[in-house]
Design a protein around this motif. Sequence first.
Motif, short mmCIF file in Angstrom:
data_model
loop_
_atom_site.label_atom_id
_atom_site.label_comp_id
_atom_site.label_asym_id
_atom_site.label_seq_id
_atom_site.Cartn_x
_atom_site.Cartn_y
_atom_site.Cartn_z
N UNK A 135 30.88 -45.35 42.85
CA UNK A 135 30.54 -44.60 41.64
C UNK A 135 29.78 -45.49 40.67
N UNK A 136 28.86 -44.91 39.91
CA UNK A 136 28.03 -45.71 38.99
C UNK A 136 28.86 -46.31 37.87
N UNK A 137 28.44 -47.47 37.41
CA UNK A 137 29.07 -48.15 36.28
C UNK A 137 27.99 -48.54 35.28
N UNK A 138 28.43 -48.99 34.14
CA UNK A 138 27.47 -49.43 33.11
C UNK A 138 27.83 -50.83 32.65
N UNK A 139 26.83 -51.69 32.56
CA UNK A 139 27.08 -53.05 32.11
C UNK A 139 27.57 -53.06 30.66
N UNK A 140 28.50 -53.97 30.40
CA UNK A 140 29.02 -54.18 29.05
C UNK A 140 28.17 -55.24 28.36
N UNK A 141 27.86 -55.01 27.11
CA UNK A 141 27.05 -56.00 26.38
C UNK A 141 27.87 -57.26 26.15
N UNK A 170 20.57 -65.92 25.98
CA UNK A 170 20.06 -64.70 25.37
C UNK A 170 20.53 -63.48 26.15
N UNK A 171 20.35 -62.32 25.54
CA UNK A 171 20.68 -61.05 26.17
C UNK A 171 19.41 -60.23 26.30
N UNK A 172 19.26 -59.58 27.44
CA UNK A 172 18.10 -58.73 27.66
C UNK A 172 18.56 -57.41 28.24
N UNK A 173 17.86 -56.32 27.94
CA UNK A 173 18.23 -55.04 28.56
C UNK A 173 18.17 -55.14 30.07
N UNK A 174 19.17 -54.55 30.74
CA UNK A 174 19.24 -54.67 32.20
C UNK A 174 18.04 -54.06 32.89
N UNK A 190 27.18 -49.20 42.67
CA UNK A 190 26.65 -48.65 41.46
C UNK A 190 26.64 -49.55 40.25
N UNK A 191 26.71 -50.89 40.41
CA UNK A 191 26.83 -51.74 39.24
C UNK A 191 25.53 -51.80 38.47
N UNK A 192 25.67 -51.99 37.15
CA UNK A 192 24.53 -52.33 36.31
C UNK A 192 23.62 -51.19 35.96
N UNK A 193 24.12 -49.98 35.79
CA UNK A 193 23.30 -48.88 35.34
C UNK A 193 23.17 -48.97 33.82
N UNK A 194 22.05 -49.49 33.33
CA UNK A 194 21.88 -49.67 31.90
C UNK A 194 22.64 -50.88 31.41
N UNK A 195 22.84 -50.97 30.09
CA UNK A 195 23.58 -52.08 29.53
C UNK A 195 22.70 -53.30 29.35
N UNK A 196 23.36 -54.47 29.24
CA UNK A 196 22.67 -55.70 28.88
C UNK A 196 23.04 -56.80 29.86
N UNK A 197 22.05 -57.60 30.25
CA UNK A 197 22.26 -58.76 31.09
C UNK A 197 22.14 -60.03 30.26
#
Length: 712
Positions: A135-141, A170-174, A190-197
């Motif tokens: 299942x898809x997940x979203x990265x946490x900032x 630094x942080x960048x949009x995924x 499904x890792x890393x759908x959106x969020x920040x890297x």
Amino acid sequence: MELQPFLHDACLTICAPSMAVSRPDGQLAGGPDGFYHGDRRGLARLTVVAEGVPNAPISGGPDTADSASFRSVLRGLAEHSPDPAVTLERQRRVEAGELVETLIVVNAGRTSTSVQLTVRAASDLASLETVKGGRPTRDVSPERQRDGLIWADEELTVRLAAEPAPDDVRSVPATAPGADRAGGSGPGGGSGSGGVTGELSYRVELAAGGRWTATLRCTVEDERGAAFRPAPPAARAALAADAGLDSADRGLDHWFARSCSDLGSLLLADPLDADDTFLAAGAPWFLTLFGRDSLIAARMLLPLGTDLAAGTLRTLARRQGTRTDPPTEEQPGKILHEVRRDGLRVSDEIALPPCYYGTVDATPLWVTLLHDAWRWGMPAEEVERLLPHAESALRWMESHGDADGDGFLEYVDSTGRGLSNQGWKDSGDAVRHSDGRLAEPPVALCEVQAYAHEAALGGAALLRAFGRPDADRWEEWAASLKSRFRDRFWVEDAQGPYPAIALGSDKQPLDAVTSNMGHLLGTGLLDEHESRLVAERLAGPELDSGFGLRTLAEGSGGYSPLGYHIGTVWPHDTATAVQGLSRAGHHAAAESLAAGLVRASVSFDGRLPELFAGHGTALDARPAPYPAACRPQAWAAASVVAVLQAVLGLEADAPAGRLTVRPEMSAAYRPLRARGLRLGERRFGVEVDAAGTPAVSGLTGVTVTPDGPASR
């Protein structure tokens, strides 16, 4: 579409309840990859790249169960010939709650060079259930620190710190260009759908012959706590302490050594008593207590000592059912199926509670492990303290286990949300007729009747030895079950008679030809003639793939060589049959199956997975992986000790001061020397020379004989 992620090319590094899952090149790059602790994913991605330089992986993989190393060539840097000059190495180590990666850049060239090194990290703090379900997940900032990054929610805090501190954090949009250039979302997960890297950057300057090193340390702090504790380091070290094998087959030796290492990494401790340890079922999906799996693995490992068996028995006894609770399927005397932190949603139809009792076989297996641990030297006072639990388990077999009173143990999911099949083959399509039609519950499995028969006899022996009542009654119960089984389970096809896999809801046999019949051997349920019929069927090409037993005979209705329980090969299933065949005296069939497992282990570099494809040696030179299999897995690793026990013909009777050694199927492995075996507190070794003559060392005062007691 939600798809369970594949694992066949993953590198797993484990120290339960923590593990790292990566690509073969070391990158944690999406899909099922990550650093996990206690059924939560602390890191979803951790990639290291040299910017603007081709990164060419040349080697990588596990060094030990809890460590791995990976090396890449940074092409074109300081090169003055076709030879590579600059390499990037990642040395990984996993401890409970901690992942440590040492990055090493080496310049073996004749000139200086420089490179921009970027570490990219992301966390979704996802549950293992979510990852397993694809299942898809979203990265946490992340929160940026001078030396790294922090991710947190109400329960978990994950810290990634670098030493020395990076030149830039630094942080960048995924979704930004380059944010995930070292790896995509991968196959499922499904890792890393959106969020920040988060990015940690270094400018590395290397003189000729120079070397640069940095350390990444990821720690997970869990306010709630994992379901089980890490096992003490001393317990991990003691699990297979001094155990070793030198034989004429280097494949068997390597399988043994790798398995001993892996088993220590799967060890967990009971939070109710940290001295009691048990084996988690397998990584990555089942890194927790499973009644059936933990019991079978502990039983296979009895020749290496009884401490694991004792810890497993006590951990499960503390959670033995005491009431009737339909939502969890708890019943008085019943041994549980699995324990998880948050339960498990398998699908839209199946959702298991955190403590789930939906298993029909763990209860008799618990009694049999107690009996066998006693025979292998578990201290009498420890055995005696567990006898009330054994009596409760025996009563469950007679009452709740046989809910309709027909004399057989059967199961039916009463929740509508649990497992429809509750034996070891617990997938929904595992139990069927020979034409492929699926079973309708309630179902009485053939091997469960064998487990119950063995448990009744073993329980009777314990009760009699310790002066408790009802030994005669349980022997009579076993005799009655044996008679009923003979009348109801045997069927016949063009090749002759064989035991059906089960009785269905209409009490008629489900006549698929399966590996389940191998579990009947050596339990006392079959007579000599019946054992011979089963041995002949197991040895046939429909079941014996050349790499082990197929779970369902080739050519049967519904057969699939990549079907979870309908054509694949499970090492523990084959090893169980090897032991049973050996005890019943069918050594040729046992030798063939054992040789198949050794052959398969070589293809998997000694780390046999939970299961693999059943195509067999007629089609494949090496077994194909089952893509979603756990690896390492407890009973797959423990299978090598079960095979060794069969090869040596070891049978123990510590209360009587006797050890039986009958190496009748050892020809392919002679000369052979096994060391670090244990009978009670005494360590011993067994040597078998080229002529097949055994010699036992270290057991002064114990009668060693080739003519031990007959198997039950």
